[in-house]
Write a protein that holds these residues in place. Sequence first.
Motif, PDB file in Angstrom:
ATOM      1  N   ASP A   1       1.026  -1.202   0.005  1.00 43.77           N
ATOM      2  CA  ASP A   1       0.090  -0.028   0.094  1.00 43.77           C
ATOM      3  C   ASP A   1       0.947   1.113   0.011  1.00 43.77           C
ATOM      4  N   ILE A   2       0.951   1.967  -1.166  1.00 43.82           N
ATOM      5  CA  ILE A   2       1.727   2.927  -1.213  1.00 43.82           C
ATOM      6  C   ILE A   2       1.670   4.156  -0.262  1.00 43.82           C
ATOM      7  N   GLU A   3       0.452   4.179   0.058  1.00 43.40           N
ATOM      8  CA  GLU A   3       0.277   5.155   1.288  1.00 43.40           C
ATOM      9  C   GLU A   3       0.957   5.146   2.505  1.00 43.40           C
ATOM     10  N   GLN A   4       0.793   3.941   2.866  1.00 40.71           N
ATOM     11  CA  GLN A   4       1.570   3.271   4.046  1.00 40.71           C
ATOM     12  C   GLN A   4       3.187   3.761   3.940  1.00 40.71           C
ATOM     13  N   VAL A   5       3.754   3.512   2.433  1.00 44.51           N
ATOM     14  CA  VAL A   5       5.153   3.928   2.364  1.00 44.51           C
ATOM     15  C   VAL A   5       5.282   5.399   2.495  1.00 44.51           C
TER      16      VAL A   5
ATOM     17  N   LEU B   1      15.065  13.558   7.366  1.00 45.25           N
ATOM     18  CA  LEU B   1      15.219  12.255   6.623  1.00 45.25           C
ATOM     19  C   LEU B   1      16.611  12.422   5.567  1.00 45.25           C
ATOM     20  N   HIS B   2      17.412  11.620   5.830  1.00 48.68           N
ATOM     21  CA  HIS B   2      18.682  11.817   5.353  1.00 48.68           C
ATOM     22  C   HIS B   2      18.887  10.424   4.473  1.00 48.68           C
ATOM     23  N   VAL B   3      18.378   9.529   5.077  1.00 51.56           N
ATOM     24  CA  VAL B   3      18.766   7.952   4.237  1.00 51.56           C
ATOM     25  C   VAL B   3      17.312   7.445   4.154  1.00 51.56           C
ATOM     26  N   MET B   4      17.116   6.700   2.958  1.00 52.31           N
ATOM     27  CA  MET B   4      16.064   5.916   2.772  1.00 52.31           C
ATOM     28  C   MET B   4      16.329   4.623   2.006  1.00 52.31           C
ATOM     29  N   VAL B   5      16.312   3.577   2.851  1.00 51.17           N
ATOM     30  CA  VAL B   5      16.542   2.153   2.455  1.00 51.17           C
ATOM     31  C   VAL B   5      15.185   1.283   2.044  1.00 51.17           C
ATOM     32  N   ASN B   6      15.153   1.322   0.826  1.00 44.36           N
ATOM     33  CA  ASN B   6      13.793   0.465   0.326  1.00 44.36           C
ATOM     34  C   ASN B   6      14.265  -0.986   0.138  1.00 44.36           C
TER      35      ASN B   6
ATOM     36  N   VAL C   1       9.288   0.500  -4.046  1.00 40.83           N
ATOM     37  CA  VAL C   1      10.567   1.081  -4.202  1.00 40.83           C
ATOM     38  C   VAL C   1      10.198   2.169  -4.771  1.00 40.83           C
ATOM     39  N   MET C   2       9.820   2.370  -5.786  1.00 37.80           N
ATOM     40  CA  MET C   2       9.564   3.674  -6.411  1.00 37.80           C
ATOM     41  C   MET C   2       8.820   4.576  -5.833  1.00 37.80           C
ATOM     42  N   ALA C   3       7.828   4.221  -4.877  1.00 35.02           N
ATOM     43  CA  ALA C   3       7.154   4.987  -4.126  1.00 35.02           C
ATOM     44  C   ALA C   3       7.861   5.777  -2.895  1.00 35.02           C
ATOM     45  N   GLY C   4       8.814   4.735  -2.464  1.00 41.37           N
ATOM     46  CA  GLY C   4       9.749   5.264  -1.198  1.00 41.37           C
ATOM     47  C   GLY C   4      10.541   6.461  -1.961  1.00 41.37           C
ATOM     48  N   THR C   5      11.362   6.075  -2.971  1.00 41.68           N
ATOM     49  CA  THR C   5      12.263   6.838  -3.520  1.00 41.68           C
ATOM     50  C   THR C   5      11.499   8.160  -3.856  1.00 41.68           C
ATOM     51  N   ARG C   6      10.406   8.151  -4.282  1.00 39.34           N
ATOM     52  CA  ARG C   6       9.795   9.303  -4.622  1.00 39.34           C
ATOM     53  C   ARG C   6       9.557  10.471  -3.387  1.00 39.34           C
TER      54      ARG C   6
ATOM     55  N   GLY D   1      19.673  17.394  -0.183  1.00 36.18           N
ATOM     56  CA  GLY D   1      19.992  16.169  -0.619  1.00 36.18           C
ATOM     57  C   GLY D   1      20.047  14.814   0.207  1.00 36.18           C
ATOM     58  N   GLY D   2      20.262  13.800  -0.134  1.00 35.45           N
ATOM     59  CA  GLY D   2      20.235  12.788   0.814  1.00 35.45           C
ATOM     60  C   GLY D   2      20.907  11.429  -0.047  1.00 35.45           C
ATOM     61  N   SER D   3      20.688  10.305   0.739  1.00 37.54           N
ATOM     62  CA  SER D   3      21.146   9.230   0.008  1.00 37.54           C
ATOM     63  C   SER D   3      19.713   8.098   0.190  1.00 37.54           C
ATOM     64  N   ILE D   4      19.702   7.485  -1.132  1.00 38.00           N
ATOM     65  CA  ILE D   4      18.397   6.557  -1.368  1.00 38.00           C
ATOM     66  C   ILE D   4      19.150   5.261  -1.761  1.00 38.00           C
ATOM     67  N   ILE D   5      18.844   4.256  -0.990  1.00 40.30           N
ATOM     68  CA  ILE D   5      19.308   2.923  -1.185  1.00 40.30           C
ATOM     69  C   ILE D   5      18.178   1.760  -1.431  1.00 40.30           C
ATOM     70  N   ASN D   6      18.369   1.251  -2.472  1.00 34.43           N
ATOM     71  CA  ASN D   6      17.304   0.359  -3.005  1.00 34.43           C
ATOM     72  C   ASN D   6      18.062  -1.037  -3.324  1.00 34.43           C
ATOM     73  N   LEU D   7      17.300  -1.997  -2.510  1.00 38.27           N
ATOM     74  CA  LEU D   7      17.835  -3.462  -2.385  1.00 38.27           C
ATOM     75  C   LEU D   7      17.240  -4.384  -3.610  1.00 38.27           C
ATOM     76  N   THR D   8      18.234  -4.472  -4.440  1.00 43.33           N
ATOM     77  CA  THR D   8      17.763  -5.564  -5.564  1.00 43.33           C
ATOM     78  C   THR D   8      18.304  -6.959  -5.224  1.00 43.33           C
ATOM     79  N   SER D   9      18.785  -7.556  -6.306  1.00 43.26           N
ATOM     80  CA  SER D   9      19.207  -9.010  -6.119  1.00 43.26           C
ATOM     81  C   SER D   9      20.335  -9.361  -7.151  1.00 43.26           C
ATOM     82  N   ILE D  10      21.024 -10.114  -6.948  1.00 42.46           N
ATOM     83  CA  ILE D  10      21.924 -10.787  -8.352  1.00 42.46           C
ATOM     84  C   ILE D  10      21.027 -11.546  -9.163  1.00 42.46           C
TER      85      ILE D  10
END
Length: 273
Positions: free
Chosen positions: A64-68, A82-87, A118-123, A134-143
């Motif tokens: 639910d992107i409203e909860q994000v 907020l300085h760091v966002m980790v999705n 991830v898109m909503a959290g980044t936005r 500014g700040g840092s956004i870190i998205n967890l993907t995978s190999i």
Amino acid sequence: MTGELQGKVAVVTGGASGLGEGLARRFVAEGAKVLIGDIDREAGAALAADLGADAHFVEADVADIEQVSALVSTAIDRFGGLHVMVNNAGVSGTMHRRFLDDDLADFDHVMRINVRAVMAGTRDAARHMSQHGGGSIINLTSIGGIQAGGGVMTYRASKAAVIQFTKSAAIELAHYEIRVNAIAPGNIRTAIVRKSATGEDLQKLEQFEAAIREQMRNDRPLKREGTIEDVAEAALYFATDRSRYVTGTVLPIDGGTVAGKAIVRKPKSEKPN
């Protein structure tokens, strides 16, 4: 610990267990105030209590992107910025023996959590960061999003999408001094595979996991096992000013797996007397 995140505020989605828990613990240890978002109320509340006043838990389902959005606004209201966002929150999806047997019934669910959240959290994080230096956004993907392979096709597609989105967002948000990077763990032991095996009994699952991990271990150039702490160390790098000139990157934490298969060297034969 060096206090590298002293005075910083971070949000970690899916932070109650696994990789998210490891990141939350490391960030607090380095001086950050961390808002932990997760659907697991019991585990999240227990973790926040263990970490003390610098951590706060909010029950949230990132499907639910409203909860994000609420996670971001709560962090700002409670900790003052907020300085760091980790999705980090993610799901593997239902496992099938063959892609031909996949009914794609979980496609929307996996994509909502692994991509849209991830898109909503980044936005939402960037909306604040763009007005506050500014700040840092870190998205967890995978190999699994880098390296092609069989099985969990929806999961692989979702993680590949995270990589492309991360690079694209990094280009657009650089104007605001917002860095956007991705971490791609590989063969890090967490519960995500176990949670995905709907309908499989525990013994079969354990056998399946053991076989997959053995194959990955044989293929991996570095033979030491990767840990949650290895991923947390990478996240710390992206969260700090040490990476101030780094954006749009995807960092595999995989022992060299995506670089190529290990070279098997035969032991030298003993010389004859």
